[in-house]
Motif scaffolding. Structure first.
Motif, PDB file in Angstrom:
ATOM      1  N   ILE A 154       0.869  -1.165   0.000  1.00  0.00           N
ATOM      2  CA  ILE A 154       0.000   0.000   0.000  1.00  0.00           C
ATOM      3  C   ILE A 154       0.903   1.210   0.000  1.00  0.00           C
ATOM      4  O   ILE A 154       1.681   1.418   0.942  1.00  0.00           O
ATOM      5  CB  ILE A 154      -0.902   0.005   1.249  1.00  0.00           C
ATOM      6  CG1 ILE A 154      -1.753  -1.248   1.278  1.00  0.00           C
ATOM      7  CG2 ILE A 154      -1.776   1.245   1.281  1.00  0.00           C
ATOM      8  CD1 ILE A 154      -2.394  -1.502   2.619  1.00  0.00           C
TER       9      ILE A 154
ATOM     10  N   ILE B 224       1.897   4.767   0.655  1.00  0.00           N
ATOM     11  CA  ILE B 224       1.499   5.852   1.545  1.00  0.00           C
ATOM     12  C   ILE B 224       2.097   7.166   1.036  1.00  0.00           C
ATOM     13  O   ILE B 224       1.395   8.127   0.805  1.00  0.00           O
ATOM     14  CB  ILE B 224       1.978   5.604   2.996  1.00  0.00           C
ATOM     15  CG1 ILE B 224       1.549   4.219   3.486  1.00  0.00           C
ATOM     16  CG2 ILE B 224       1.513   6.712   3.908  1.00  0.00           C
ATOM     17  CD1 ILE B 224       0.077   4.042   3.707  1.00  0.00           C
TER      18      ILE B 224
ATOM     19  N   ARG C 171     -15.792  -2.004   0.035  1.00  0.00           N
ATOM     20  CA  ARG C 171     -15.699  -0.541   0.149  1.00  0.00           C
ATOM     21  C   ARG C 171     -15.329  -0.131   1.574  1.00  0.00           C
ATOM     22  O   ARG C 171     -14.573   0.816   1.770  1.00  0.00           O
ATOM     23  CB  ARG C 171     -17.014   0.116  -0.274  1.00  0.00           C
ATOM     24  CG  ARG C 171     -17.285  -0.152  -1.735  1.00  0.00           C
ATOM     25  CD  ARG C 171     -17.870   0.893  -2.608  1.00  0.00           C
ATOM     26  NE  ARG C 171     -17.862   2.255  -2.247  1.00  0.00           N
ATOM     27  CZ  ARG C 171     -18.928   3.052  -2.415  1.00  0.00           C
ATOM     28  NH1 ARG C 171     -20.053   2.578  -2.899  1.00  0.00           N
ATOM     29  NH2 ARG C 171     -18.850   4.323  -2.104  1.00  0.00           N
TER      30      ARG C 171
ATOM     31  N   GLU D 151     -11.579  -0.794   1.953  1.00  0.00           N
ATOM     32  CA  GLU D 151     -10.807   0.253   1.282  1.00  0.00           C
ATOM     33  C   GLU D 151     -10.847   1.555   2.081  1.00  0.00           C
ATOM     34  O   GLU D 151      -9.845   2.266   2.182  1.00  0.00           O
ATOM     35  CB  GLU D 151     -11.343   0.486  -0.131  1.00  0.00           C
ATOM     36  CG  GLU D 151     -11.059  -0.661  -1.077  1.00  0.00           C
ATOM     37  CD  GLU D 151     -11.819  -0.553  -2.390  1.00  0.00           C
ATOM     38  OE1 GLU D 151     -12.693   0.342  -2.518  1.00  0.00           O
ATOM     39  OE2 GLU D 151     -11.558  -1.373  -3.283  1.00  0.00           O
ATOM     40  N   ASP D 152     -12.020   1.868   2.657  1.00  0.00           N
ATOM     41  CA  ASP D 152     -12.171   3.078   3.468  1.00  0.00           C
ATOM     42  C   ASP D 152     -11.265   3.014   4.702  1.00  0.00           C
ATOM     43  O   ASP D 152     -10.596   3.993   5.039  1.00  0.00           O
ATOM     44  CB  ASP D 152     -13.637   3.243   3.883  1.00  0.00           C
ATOM     45  CG  ASP D 152     -13.876   4.510   4.682  1.00  0.00           C
ATOM     46  OD1 ASP D 152     -13.319   5.565   4.324  1.00  0.00           O
ATOM     47  OD2 ASP D 152     -14.636   4.452   5.672  1.00  0.00           O
TER      48      ASP D 152
ATOM     49  N   GLU E  95      -7.649   3.491   3.629  1.00  0.00           N
ATOM     50  CA  GLU E  95      -7.399   4.888   3.266  1.00  0.00           C
ATOM     51  C   GLU E  95      -7.313   5.779   4.509  1.00  0.00           C
ATOM     52  O   GLU E  95      -6.467   6.679   4.585  1.00  0.00           O
ATOM     53  CB  GLU E  95      -8.499   5.400   2.322  1.00  0.00           C
ATOM     54  CG  GLU E  95      -8.217   6.773   1.751  1.00  0.00           C
ATOM     55  CD  GLU E  95      -6.883   6.882   1.031  1.00  0.00           C
ATOM     56  OE1 GLU E  95      -6.215   7.923   1.201  1.00  0.00           O
ATOM     57  OE2 GLU E  95      -6.474   5.938   0.321  1.00  0.00           O
ATOM     58  N   ARG E  96      -8.129   5.512   5.500  1.00  0.00           N
ATOM     59  CA  ARG E  96      -8.076   6.290   6.743  1.00  0.00           C
ATOM     60  C   ARG E  96      -6.762   6.047   7.484  1.00  0.00           C
ATOM     61  O   ARG E  96      -6.178   6.978   8.055  1.00  0.00           O
ATOM     62  CB  ARG E  96      -9.285   5.970   7.620  1.00  0.00           C
ATOM     63  CG  ARG E  96     -10.529   6.673   7.090  1.00  0.00           C
ATOM     64  CD  ARG E  96     -11.829   6.221   7.651  1.00  0.00           C
ATOM     65  NE  ARG E  96     -11.877   6.036   9.074  1.00  0.00           N
ATOM     66  CZ  ARG E  96     -12.844   5.371   9.694  1.00  0.00           C
ATOM     67  NH1 ARG E  96     -13.830   4.831   9.026  1.00  0.00           N
ATOM     68  NH2 ARG E  96     -12.835   5.238  11.007  1.00  0.00           N
TER      69      ARG E  96
ATOM     70  N   ALA F  43      -3.941   5.199   5.976  1.00  0.00           N
ATOM     71  CA  ALA F  43      -2.926   5.878   5.155  1.00  0.00           C
ATOM     72  C   ALA F  43      -2.919   7.378   5.442  1.00  0.00           C
ATOM     73  O   ALA F  43      -1.849   7.989   5.540  1.00  0.00           O
ATOM     74  CB  ALA F  43      -3.194   5.615   3.670  1.00  0.00           C
ATOM     75  N   ASP F  44      -4.098   7.983   5.628  1.00  0.00           N
ATOM     76  CA  ASP F  44      -4.171   9.410   5.953  1.00  0.00           C
ATOM     77  C   ASP F  44      -3.514   9.703   7.299  1.00  0.00           C
ATOM     78  O   ASP F  44      -2.811  10.699   7.450  1.00  0.00           O
ATOM     79  CB  ASP F  44      -5.625   9.885   5.969  1.00  0.00           C
ATOM     80  CG  ASP F  44      -6.235   9.951   4.571  1.00  0.00           C
ATOM     81  OD1 ASP F  44      -5.468   9.951   3.583  1.00  0.00           O
ATOM     82  OD2 ASP F  44      -7.482   9.990   4.479  1.00  0.00           O
TER      83      ASP F  44
ATOM     84  N   ARG G 236       0.218   9.494   6.781  1.00  0.00           N
ATOM     85  CA  ARG G 236       0.695  10.686   6.063  1.00  0.00           C
ATOM     86  C   ARG G 236       0.797  11.880   7.002  1.00  0.00           C
ATOM     87  O   ARG G 236       1.768  12.635   6.967  1.00  0.00           O
ATOM     88  CB  ARG G 236      -0.252  11.028   4.911  1.00  0.00           C
ATOM     89  CG  ARG G 236      -0.025  10.213   3.687  1.00  0.00           C
ATOM     90  CD  ARG G 236      -0.884  10.689   2.517  1.00  0.00           C
ATOM     91  NE  ARG G 236      -1.096   9.573   1.629  1.00  0.00           N
ATOM     92  CZ  ARG G 236      -2.223   8.873   1.517  1.00  0.00           C
ATOM     93  NH1 ARG G 236      -3.290   9.210   2.204  1.00  0.00           N
ATOM     94  NH2 ARG G 236      -2.301   7.853   0.702  1.00  0.00           N
TER      95      ARG G 236
END
Length: 149
Positions: free
Chosen positions: A12, A14, A93, A96-97, A100-101, A103-104, A107
């Motif tokens: 994944i 990042i 979904r 994936e959500d 993504e959270r 990964a945020d 970051r």
């Protein structure tokens, strides 16, 4: 009711210099509330992602420490971050959500905040500020109506 799924060995992305192996993530599916009608009572669609930040080889010590601070109540004492995603009606979904959270969060932890260096206004800047205040005061004083006796 919760079934566990271990992802394939994909990475994944990042940041351009940072990626996580999907094997570091553990995703399980639980019953969700919210949209879906009767389906939510029967099918485990909410994704619960667990990521052991303290033991992750992909993260530097600085990022690990900041990530656990940012995660707050989503982090356990052992350094495991738990994210529950139930926004969508499907497992895919929601999974994936959750990813993504995470990964945020990573970051945000990897971003170094810019520290402000305190400076003092110059003598000319102080003079300009005071001149501007004096000018406004003069304008306001001229607006008053004076009656001479």
């Amino acid at each position: 009711m919760a079934e566990t799924c271990y992802a394939q060995c994909m990475a994944i992305q990042i940041l351009p210099t940072l990626s996580l192996a999907e094997t570091e993530l553990e995703v399980s599916y639980i019953l969700a509330s919210g949209p879906g009608g009767q389906n939510v009572n029967k099918v485990a669609t909410a994704a619960q992602l667990r990521f052991n930040a303290a033991a992750s080889p992909a993260l530097s010590e600085r990022i690990k420490q900041r990530l656990l601070e940012i995660a707050g109540s989503r982090a356990t004492r052992d350094g495991v971050i738990v994210i529950t995603a139930r926004r969508f009606r499907t497992q895919l979904r929601n999974r994936e959500d959750a990813i993504e959270r995470l990964a945020d969060l990573i970051r945000e932890a990897a971003h170094r905040p810019a520290y402000r260096v305190a400076t003092r206004p110059s003598r000319a800047a102080k003079r300009r500020r005071l001149d501007g205040k004096a000018h406004r005061a003069t304008l306001k004083r001229q607006r008053t109506v004076r009656f001479d006796d």
